[in-house]
Design a protein around this motif. Structure first.
Motif, short mmCIF file in Angstrom:
data_model
loop_
_atom_site.label_atom_id
_atom_site.label_comp_id
_atom_site.label_asym_id
_atom_site.label_seq_id
_atom_site.Cartn_x
_atom_site.Cartn_y
_atom_site.Cartn_z
N ASN A 14 44.45 24.28 -41.30
CA ASN A 14 44.40 25.61 -41.94
C ASN A 14 43.63 26.55 -41.03
OD1 ASN A 14 44.51 27.72 -43.70
ND2 ASN A 14 42.92 26.95 -45.07
N GLY A 15 44.34 27.46 -40.39
CA GLY A 15 43.70 28.41 -39.50
C GLY A 15 43.40 27.82 -38.14
N GLN A 16 42.44 28.41 -37.44
CA GLN A 16 42.15 28.04 -36.06
C GLN A 16 40.97 27.07 -35.93
OE1 GLN A 16 44.07 29.08 -33.52
NE2 GLN A 16 45.38 30.14 -34.99
N ARG A 53 53.71 25.35 -36.98
CA ARG A 53 53.10 26.67 -36.84
C ARG A 53 52.25 26.74 -35.57
NH1 ARG A 53 51.03 25.11 -41.81
NH2 ARG A 53 48.93 25.47 -40.97
N ASP A 107 49.24 27.99 -35.27
CA ASP A 107 47.84 27.62 -35.47
C ASP A 107 47.66 26.11 -35.39
OD1 ASP A 107 49.25 27.61 -38.03
OD2 ASP A 107 47.32 27.08 -38.92
N GLN A 108 48.69 25.36 -35.80
CA GLN A 108 48.63 23.90 -35.68
C GLN A 108 48.62 23.50 -34.20
OE1 GLN A 108 52.13 22.99 -37.96
NE2 GLN A 108 50.99 22.68 -39.87
#
Length: 265
Positions: free
Chosen positions: A189-191, A218, A220-221
């Motif tokens: 989730n996110g960076q 995604r 970010d993943q």
């Protein structure tokens, strides 16, 4: 006749009727190069269209025809890999082994013959074995796995991190790669960093094996996995599984893009 009995009969017929087809999903390294492709079987059912493996492989295992399907996957995949290595000389093919496959007395010989027939080096093939399969206490399993490694074939533990004895497997089996289970990738989730993924990559480094992630969808993943030190990734972010013709075009496009990046301006 029950639904399972009908599907079982149709599965036996499907091999001879050439109803199976392989799709291929790229495995991309940190430099953006396609290092390998995973072969994923599909069933072109005459009534139901293209059927995914989740709908028929378990039954194939239960009725004992999984070795025949695996043999077909190996031979078909090796033939395709041989053609592709003219474009990508270092390209690797990944395919799965089931528990039933290890019941075959000729498993290692069949793999050796498939590689030799298509003039492929052993390290161009990587066999994926689920973590749960390795947790089965079969005395012959370790010897079979060691024989494959002695041959030079790569061995990957799929779905790593979901079993109860992950660390003990790395002491017992000479694997070359850990594949992070997609459930951990999905939870990115996110960076920020991901402690489980960081732990798995750290374990891989400690045992001097490669680490890959599947189910990457995604950007970010990708960032989190790169920061954690993941060597390769696969998933819809890069490409969905493709039929052989579409996969060939994808490989050509990746190769052309790589050549443009290395051409002096």
């Amino acid at each position: 006749m029950s639904a399972n009995a009908t599907i079982s009969r149709e599965l036996r017929e499907a091999i001879n009727a050439e109803q199976f087809v392989l799709h291929y999903q790229p495995q991309v390294d940190r430099a953006g190069v396609i290092a390998g492709v995973e072969a994923l079987i599909r069933w072109r059912h005459r009534d139901h269209g293209l059927v995914t493996p989740s709908r028929f492989l378990q039954l194939a295992e239960e009725v004992g025809i999984m070795p025949d399907i695996s043999r077909w996957v190996l031979e078909t995949g090796c033939a395709q890999l041989s053609a592709w290595r003219r474009l990508y000389p270092e390209l690797r093919l990944a395919t799965n082994l089931s528990l039933r496959d290890f019941d075959r007395a000729d498993l290692n010989d069949a793999i050796y013959k498939a590689l030799a027939q298509h003039n492929l080096p052993p390290d161009s093939l990587e066999l994926e074995i689920t973590e749960n399969l390795l947790l089965e206490d079969h005395e012959f399993l370790a010897a079979k796995v060691q024989g494959l490694r002695d041959m030079g074939v790569g061995l990957s533990i799929d779905d790593f991190g979901t079993g109860l004895s992950s660390l003990s497997l790395l002491h017992r089996f000479p694997v070359t790669r850990l594949k992070i289970d997609r459930s951990f990738v999905r939870n990115i989730n996110g960076q920020g960093s991901h402690p489980v993924i960081n732990a798995i990559t750290g374990i891989a480094r400690g045992f001097d094996v490669q680490v890959s992630a599947e189910g990457v969808e995604r950007g970010d993943q990708v960032s989190v996995l790169e920061t954690a030190g993941c060597d390769e990734m696969q998933g819809y972010f890069f490409s969905k599984p493709l039929g052989a013709e579409a996969a060939t075009r994808m490989l050509q496009d990746f190769r052309s893009a790589a050549m443009l990046q290395t051409t002096p301006g």
